[in-house]
Design a protein around this motif. Structure first.
Motif, PDB file in Angstrom:
ATOM      1  N   GLN A  95      22.441  10.007 106.353  1.00 52.44           N
ATOM      2  CA  GLN A  95      24.033  10.533 105.776  1.00 52.44           C
ATOM      3  C   GLN A  95      24.498   9.223 104.848  1.00 52.44           C
ATOM      4  O   GLN A  95      25.181   9.776 104.039  1.00 52.44           O
ATOM      5  CB  GLN A  95      24.752  10.886 107.055  1.00 52.44           C
ATOM      6  CG  GLN A  95      26.003  11.631 106.658  1.00 52.44           C
ATOM      7  CD  GLN A  95      25.834  12.706 105.913  1.00 52.44           C
ATOM      8  OE1 GLN A  95      24.935  13.628 106.262  1.00 52.44           O
ATOM      9  NE2 GLN A  95      26.437  12.901 104.633  1.00 52.44           N
ATOM     10  N   ARG A  96      24.380   8.012 105.543  1.00 56.43           N
ATOM     11  CA  ARG A  96      24.845   6.873 104.769  1.00 56.43           C
ATOM     12  C   ARG A  96      24.151   6.900 103.151  1.00 56.43           C
ATOM     13  O   ARG A  96      24.895   6.772 102.606  1.00 56.43           O
ATOM     14  CB  ARG A  96      24.576   5.712 105.485  1.00 56.43           C
ATOM     15  CG  ARG A  96      25.781   5.552 106.657  1.00 56.43           C
ATOM     16  CD  ARG A  96      25.812   3.882 106.990  1.00 56.43           C
ATOM     17  NE  ARG A  96      24.507   3.435 107.302  1.00 56.43           N
ATOM     18  CZ  ARG A  96      24.176   3.276 108.724  1.00 56.43           C
ATOM     19  NH1 ARG A  96      24.939   4.004 109.503  1.00 56.43           N
ATOM     20  NH2 ARG A  96      22.969   3.037 109.127  1.00 56.43           N
TER      21      ARG A  96
ATOM     22  N   ASP B  85      25.219  10.133  96.997  1.00 59.38           N
ATOM     23  CA  ASP B  85      26.325  10.719  96.389  1.00 59.38           C
ATOM     24  C   ASP B  85      27.356   9.872  95.394  1.00 59.38           C
ATOM     25  O   ASP B  85      27.650  10.224  94.308  1.00 59.38           O
ATOM     26  CB  ASP B  85      27.283  11.290  97.371  1.00 59.38           C
ATOM     27  CG  ASP B  85      26.927  12.627  97.478  1.00 59.38           C
ATOM     28  OD1 ASP B  85      25.838  13.209  96.902  1.00 59.38           O
ATOM     29  OD2 ASP B  85      27.558  13.181  98.546  1.00 59.38           O
TER      30      ASP B  85
ATOM     31  N   ASP C 247      25.450   9.649 101.581  1.00 58.96           N
ATOM     32  CA  ASP C 247      26.934   9.424 100.721  1.00 58.96           C
ATOM     33  C   ASP C 247      26.719   8.277  99.552  1.00 58.96           C
ATOM     34  O   ASP C 247      27.016   8.299  98.593  1.00 58.96           O
ATOM     35  CB  ASP C 247      27.529   8.633 101.959  1.00 58.96           C
ATOM     36  CG  ASP C 247      27.988   9.675 102.960  1.00 58.96           C
ATOM     37  OD1 ASP C 247      27.632  10.811 102.705  1.00 58.96           O
ATOM     38  OD2 ASP C 247      28.536   9.167 104.025  1.00 58.96           O
TER      39      ASP C 247
END
Lengths: 690, 669, 168
Positions: free
Chosen positions: A293-294, A300, A297
């Motif tokens: 997820q990190r 992103d 992110d």
């Protein structure tokens, strides 16, 4: 004993004197008297022997009684331990039931575990390679369960071993039974001894019947004891067997329980491990998810910043393009200016001198336009370079963005995969939790089982101890019975001697028959005296009896009495008349002897009966065994009877003693008569030899 | 093919304009009536004529023939009766008022769709009151106040004919300003065509007709010397002289402005630019589909309105350029007279429809071919008087020049009642030259082709006294260069008639834009008979020609790509532009149609790019030039090629067929 | 720079295939940028087509091809020299034309004997300007010799072109 010994030590003098006295009593009847004296001496000797025999029988009976008491005690203890055993057995049964229930629960729990493990295995299988650890753990669990099953099987095998061991024990018990049979045989022997004894005792007069009755009574009781012992023995055998079986099974159960416990702990440990692995996997997966997820992110951010930079770069490119367009425009303007200035020059040239000034201006303009064109060409070159850089940047940004997109997609797939793994791991964890719980329950159950088994073991140990005690008691019993047999043998021997003495007595009696007749006459004559003597004997006996103890105490005094016997003997001689009385007494003694003979026969009969009864003891022992409680009572009664017998024996002894006294007295009397008529007194000795 | 039908859509505008012009005409008549008994003011007359002329033209356009004819008659009558210096009479005015009333009724009848009133009596009345043609009436007794018409043989040349009036006075004479001085002054500005004394009330006056040289104007100071004239286009002092002007209107009216043709050309060019710009707007509108409908509709409406207005502007400007063809006819008169004098023949020249108008440029350009035709007619067509008499004809031959407007084309007939063409002789000549097979005979068209064959007549000039064909090839090529056509009708012994057909104007035409081999081309709409879309598979190769079945027959095809040596994309379906005559149609194969457009015609005259089959070029508004196809020429080329092929099949020693290439340079201008 | 010496004439200098030419400015109506000439079918190959110049449609000659070079590309620097002579207006497409110069008549040296043929006809002379050689072109000659050049060129290949391109 000392009493008897003292008495015996003292007795030959007395009886010798009495014999002599007796012999010396009948001058007319000196011969018969001598015969009688001899007979009396023989009788005395027989009585003495019989007394000794009785003493031995008494000792044996005593020992027997003692053994019986021991046996009773042991029986009691056996009974107690049997009860304990029974209760233990009950408890054991309950424990075993409990154990069975637990085992059943365990089995179902294990089945549950197994299915849970299967589900776990399935769910873990879904997790695939990532959850390989868990699969291995589950495999280990399965192996543990298999081990568990194997150990249960081994418990069964152990139980079979146990059964064979019990069979062995049964064989041993049979031997025991046989040895008990031996005991019973010994008892028979004992009975035979007792018969002999009783036969010997039969020679005893009045007390024999009592002895016989007692013996009969004892025989019944002994039968009961025998029965009880037999049954006890059997039940002990069974108990022992069962105890052995139980012990083994319990031990094996304990072993199994221990193994089970170990397996359970192993399972629990594995489950814990699996749980740990699951948790670790979960944590790792969560960490992985967080990391992804990190990175997502981050991606992103990268993407957005790339988009930003791309737009910036594009903007730059656009600006460059705009600049380029402007440059183009400037270029175009420059070219057009050049064109116009040329056209102006052409026009100016056409205008001749008038256009000369204009031509100069046109020239200037053209120069400016050319400079502008050059400058814009420079700018255009720069812009072209910039645009190529921008193009590179745009394409590399696009590439980077595409990579970021790809990575993002991959990471998203990773997250999705991790989520699936997490789901699987959660399911696995749930299953493992179930397993752990089930294992904990099983563990608890196993611990309960262990407790129960421990209890059973304790009980078994108690049973074993009791059985050992029983065995010891039985050994004691055997020993005692051996002693009883020994005693019986002694009794038998004594009875053999008694027989001989009886034969001697009979012979003596036969030889003394005439004498006896004479004596009988003399006795008849001396009946009253005899009666008096008898009474005196009686009183003497009573006095002897009352002093018998005092005799013991006065053993030293007895010597004095013996020394004073001379004095007495001298005085007895003076009392010649008392001789007749003595004769009467002798005849009475003869009669009493006859009675004794009859009584002996009756004793024999009674002993036979006793023997039968004794043989019945074996049968009765069965009953005793069944009513093991009775053993105690019977033993107690037996003891009492034995006491009575002892008393009877004691009475018999006293009787013998009295007889011996009487004989001695007779001897004394004869000695007294001899003294009075030294001839008479002198042949006192030869009478006994005669 | 109804032009009237086409103009039907403008009927409302027609009525509106008619009202306007009728009102103007009445106003002018009232003005004239107020000055009854005096010569009509030329300005008023000119205004009246203009209104009537417009009414005539408009009526002709929408097909109200009664109004057209009546307006024409009124116009004629006014020209005849209200000449400068002629007093107006009450009778004339009455007639004119009545005629205008009748004209209004004619228009009203069209408006109410009622039966048109009978105009014949009025036509008679107008004609009766009108003086005869100027040429015939010329020797009539001079009316004291009437200005004499231009002498019949006056040739204005290139100058502008201007009328001057000089009234001598004692004072002037004392200052030395006499007729001779005036004459000298006038000669300084141009050629003095004629001078005539005229008796006026209380004295004498002199009328001078001067062909004013280009760039010259009379000195205003002369007016103080008893000289008067009507000012031409005001030319402010100091302004550079206009570019060499060719010719101006011959006008005498006070309100008439003489305009330099160059300026008109400029105006026309501006209009053309406007047309192009509007076309561009059209394109942009068609491209821009994203705009909101409301705006778009408004824009398109506005665009359509602008298109109509532009068309009217164009027509108006075009009309300014139109001059009566009679001017050319007058000039031909001298040629006829000369030719008759040379050949010793008697010729009666009949002019008809001199007032038919035609573009000034065309007028100038068509003079030469017409001169050729007229001279030929006199020298070769009309027989000598005795020969005529011998043939039972009047000794005086008649040559008729007749101009008629046919739609947007003008037709000029040159007809004689002479011997006609000796077809047999021509055939013999043709056979001798290998132009015609032995067993073949010439039809009317083929006859003309032979006559116009390059060098046909020039080389054998000596032999052709009885034939026709002097410079015929030049005649025809010139006419073709003007997008015109020449045709021939001959009756042996009965006469010959040449017919010249020309467009009214050359500058702006409606054209179909097509694509051929990736190149955009324009085909003037009048040349098109029909447009057919066909699949390539329908095309049948037939004896070196592609044909398709068409209307029960075969339509020969001509691939423009092949003709112009352009790449042929071989599209599965193509369009055929059917051109040529009804008797001999031909399908031009083009790749695709791009749409109808008004195009501005630029002549392409340089020898480097003057290619037969291409009549000019146009600029479509984006700076690019598109070539304009000359359909007629192309058909001719194809037929020539075909003929040549046929000839080459018949005879081995013939000249190769004419090929497409740089055409003959135009006549020197 | 420009010496207004007597007897000098003004010239427009233009570049073509690396060489510098000079054309009398009197012969030049104006200079234009080169648009897209519309090719004219069946016209001589060195005629790029027709262009519209100030409302007039005139032929545009690719001077490179006329001189026997490749056509080359037209760009922002390409120029159309609109020349007028003998009543004709023709455009000449050159690589560039950026300078204007006065050349005295005595500066112009005669064409060496070696230069002959087609190019020799319109080459009036050679002038030297510093390092540069200026080829002085005679436009009327260039255009007048057109038809004959065409003819002489055509004579070699085609026996009888039927086009009577002779002005009457």
């Amino acid at each position: 004993m000392a009493f008897w010994t003292r008495d015996r030590d003292r007795q030959p003098d007395g009886s010798g004197e009495a014999g002599r006295g007796n012999g010396a009593n009948g001058s007319a009847r000196v011969a018969p008297a001598a015969d009688a004296m001899r007979a009396a001496a023989a009788l005395w000797e027989g009585s003495e022997a019989q007394r000794r025999l009785v003493e031995g029988g008494l000792t044996g009976a005593n020992e027997c009684a003692q053994s019986l008491r021991q046996t009773a005690t042991q029986a009691e203890s056996v009974a107690t331990s049997s009860e304990e055993l029974a209760s233990s057995a009950n408890e054991l049964a309950a424990s075993i039931e409990e154990m069975t229930a637990t085992a059943t629960g365990l089995a179902s729990s294990i089945a549950e575990t197994s299915s849970a493990v299967e589900e776990t295995s399935r769910s873990i299988g879904a997790v695939a390679s990532t959850a390989a650890d868990m699969t291995a753990a589950a495999a280990t669990v399965a192996g543990g369960v298999t081990e568990m099953a194997a150990s249960i099987k081994s418990v069964t095998a152990d139980t079979e071993n146990l059964a064979s061991s019990v069979t062995q024990i049964a064989a041993a018990m049979e031997e025991t039974s046989r040895s008990i049979d031996g005991v019973r045989t010994n008892s028979d022997d004992l009975a035979a001894v007792a018969e002999q004894t009783s036969r010997s005792i039969a020679s005893m007069a009045t007390a024999t019947e009592q002895v016989a009755a007692s013996a009969e009574n004892m025989s019944g009781l002994a039968e009961q004891v025998a029965t009880a012992v037999e049954e006890t023995s059997r039940s002990v055998e069974g108990v022992a067997r069962n105890a052995e079986v139980i012990t083994r099974s319990v031990e094996s159960a304990a072993t199994s329980a221990t193994e089970l416990d170990r397996s359970m702990r192993g399972v629990a440990a594995l489950a814990g491990e699996a749980n740990d692995i699951s948790r670790r996997t979960t944590r790792d997966a969560e960490e992985g998810a967080t990391a992804i997820q990190r990175s997502l992110d981050g991606l992103d951010r990268i993407r957005s910043s790339m988009a930003e930079s791309a737009s910036v770069v594009k903007e730059v490119g656009k600006r460059a393009g705009e600049i380029s367009t402007i440059v183009d425009t400037i270029n175009l303007i420059a070219e057009r200016t050049n064109l116009l200035s040329l056209n102006a020059s052409i026009e100016a040239a056409r205008a001749g001198d008038a256009g000369r000034g204009f031509a100069v201006v046109a020239e200037e303009i053209r120069n400016l336009a050319d400079r502008s064109a050059k400058a814009t060409a420079d700018i255009a070159a720069i812009i072209t370079a910039l645009q190529s850089v921008v193009q590179d940047a745009v394409s590399s940004t696009a590439e980077g963005r595409r990579l970021a997109d790809d990575s993002g997609r991959v990471a998203a797939e990773g997250v999705a995969g991790l989520k699936r793994i997490l789901t699987g791991v959660e399911q696995s964890s749930a299953k493992v939790g179930q397993i752990t719980r089930a294992t904990e329950e099983q563990l608890a159950a196993t611990q309960g089982l262990a407790t129960v088994i421990t209890t059973a073991t304790t009980q078994i140990r108690q049973i074993s101890g009791a059985t050992a005690e029983q065995a010891a008691a039985l050994q004691g019993l055997v020993r005692v019975t051996g002693q009883m047999r020994g005693a019986a043998r002694e009794v038998s021997e004594a009875m053999g001697a008694q027989e001989q003495s009886a034969r001697e007595i009979t012979k003596a009696a036969q030889s003394g028959a005439t004498l006896a007749g004479q004596v009988r006459r003399a006795m008849a004559e001396q009946a009253t005296a005899a009666l008096q003597v008898s009474q005196g004997v009686e009183s003497l006996r009573r006095g002897a009896a009352s002093t018998s103890r005092a005799l013991a105490e006065q053993s030293a005094a007895a010597d004095l009495i013996a020394r004073e016997a001379d004095g007495f003997r001298r005085r007895s001689a003076s009392v010649s008349t008392a001789m007749s009385e003595q004769a009467t007494a002798v005849s009475q003694i003869a009669r009493a002897t006859e009675d004794m003979r009859r009584q002996s026969e009756q004793t024999s009969k009674g002993l036979a009966e006793q023997a039968r009864a004794a043989s019945d003891i074996g049968a009765a022992t069965h009953n005793v065994a069944k009513q093991i409680a009775l053993i105690t009572r019977a033993n107690r009664e037996q003891s009492e009877t034995a006491g009575t017998t002892l008393e009877t024996f004691a009475e018999l002894q006293r009787l013998g003693e009295r007889a011996a006294q009487q004989v001695r007295d007779a001897g004394l009397l004869r000695a007294l008569g001899d003294r009075a008529r030294p001839n008479v007194a002198a042949p006192g000795g030869p009478a006994s030899r005669g | 093919m109804s032009e009237g039908g086409f103009f039907e859509q403008f009927i409302d505008e027609y009525f509106a304009e008619c009202d306007e012009h009728l009102a103007a005409a009445r106003h002018a008549l009232l003005d004239l009536e107020s000055a009854l008994g005096r010569p009509a003011a030329p300005g008023v007359v000119q205004e009246l004529l203009r209104s009537l002329h417009t009414l005539k033209g408009l009526s002709g356009m929408v097909g109200v023939s009664s109004a057209e004819r009546l307006a024409h008659a009124i116009e004629e009558s006014i020209r005849a009766r209200l000449r400068p210096g002629v007093d107006t009479t009450a009778a004339t005015m009455d007639t004119l008022f009545a005629s205008v009333d009748l004209l209004e009724r004619c228009i009203l009848a069209r408006r109410t769709e009622g039966a048109p009133p009978d105009i014949a009596p009025m036509l008679d009345r107008l004609a009766a009151g009108a003086p005869g043609p100027a040429a015939e009436r010329e020797p009539a007794a001079p009316t004291p106040d009437a200005a004499p018409p231009l002498p019949p043989d006056a040739d204005a040349g290139d100058g502008i004919v201007q009328h001057f009036e000089f009234v001598p006075t004692r004072e002037l004479t004392e200052r030395g300003v006499g007729v001779d001085a005036i004459r000298a002054r006038l000669r300084s500005i141009g050629e003095l065509l004629d001078a005539k004394p005229r008796v006026v009330a209380g004295g004498i006056s002199f009328d001078f007709w001067v062909s004013v040289a280009p760039g010259k104007v009379p000195d205003e100071a002369w007016r103080a010397d008893g000289l008067s004239w009507i000012a031409l286009a005001p030319a402010p002092a100091g302004e550079p002289a206009p570019a060499p002007a060719s010719q101006a209107f011959v006008t005498t009216g006070a309100n008439v402005v003489r305009v330099d043709l160059g300026r008109l050309d400029g105006v026309m060019r501006l209009v053309a630019d406007l047309v192009v710009s509007r076309s561009r707007l059209d394109d942009l509108l068609r491209q821009d589909g994203a705009r909101s409908t409301a705006t778009r509709d408004a824009l398109e409406e506005n665009n359509a309105l602008m298109q109509r207005q532009l068309r009217r502007l164009r027509e108006a400007v075009m009309r300014i350029r139109l001059v009566p063809v009679g001017e050319v006819f007058e000039r031909l008169r001298f040629a006829v007279r000369d030719a008759a004098r040379e050949s010793g023949k008697r010729v009666n020249l009949q002019l008809r429809g001199q007032n038919t108008e035609i573009d000034k440029l065309l007028v100038d350009r068509m003079l030469e071919p017409l001169l050729h035709l007229v001279r030929n007619a006199v020298s070769h067509g009309i027989e000598h008087p005795d020969a005529r008499v011998a043939r039972g004809k009047p000794p005086e031959g008649t040559l008729t020049l007749r101009a008629t407007a046919v739609g947007d084309r003008i037709r000029v007939d040159v007809e004689d009642d002479g011997a006609g063409i000796d077809v047999a002789r021509v055939e013999a000549r043709a056979r001798a030259r290998g132009l015609l097979a032995a067993n073949e005979s010439l039809g009317a068209e083929a006859l003309l082709d032979v006559l116009c064959a390059s060098g046909f007549s020039t080389r054998d000039e000596a032999d052709l006294t009885s034939g026709r064909g002097v410079g015929m090839d030049v005649v025809r090529s010139t006419i073709r260069s003007l997008a015109g056509e020449l045709s021939l009708f001959s009756t042996p012994g009965g006469g010959t008639r040449f017919v010249v057909e020309l467009p009214l104007t050359l500058m702006i035409v409606d054209a179909l834009l097509v694509e051929v081999g990736g190149q955009q081309m324009a085909v003037p709409q009048p040349a098109l008979r029909e447009i057919v879309k066909v699949e390539r598979s329908q095309i049948v190769p037939f004896e070196n020609n592609d044909v398709i079945p068409w209307r029960g027959g075969m339509l020969p095809l001509l691939s423009l790509a092949r003709l112009f040596q352009l790449p042929d994309p071989r599209l599965p379906s193509v369009h055929l532009l059917v051109v040529g005559t009804e008797a001999a149609p031909m399908g031009l194969v083009v790749d695709r149609l791009l749409g109808l457009r008004e195009i501005v015609v630029h002549p392409v005259v340089d020898p480097l790019v003057a290619v037969e089959g291409i009549s000019g070029a146009t600029e479509l508004g984006d700076g690019r030039v598109s070539l304009i196809l000359d359909a007629t020429a192309i058909v001719r080329l194809a037929q020539e090629e075909r003929t040549a092929r046929a000839w080459s099949g018949a005879s081995a020693n013939v000249a190769p067929p004419p090929r497409v290439g740089p055409a003959a340079p135009p006549l020197p201008s | 720079m420009t010496t207004h010496a007597a007897g000098s004439e003004s010239y427009v200098l233009f570049e073509l295939a690396g060489a510098t030419y000079a054309l009398r400015s009197d012969d030049i109506l104006q200079l234009e940028m080169v648009g897209e000439p519309t090719p004219v079918p069946n016209a001589p190959s060195w005629v790029a087509g027709v262009v519209s110049v100030r409302g007039q449609v005139i032929p545009a000659v690719s001077l490179r091809e006329r001189f026997g070079f490749e056509r080359g590309r037209w760009d922002l620097r390409s120029r159309l020299l609109v020349v007028r002579t003998g009543g004709r207006t023709v455009g000449l497409i050159v690589d560039s034309a950026r300078a204007f110069a006065r050349i005295a008549a005595e500066e112009i040296l005669p064409v060496p004997e070696g230069v002959a043929g087609l190019s020799g006809r319109y080459l009036r002379g050679i002038a030297q300007r510093g390092e540069r050689l200026l080829l002085v072109i005679d436009v009327p000659e260039l255009l007048i010799t057109e038809a004959s050049a065409e003819e002489s060129a055509a004579e070699g290949e085609s026996p009888a072109p039927a086009s009577a391109a002779t002005p009457s």
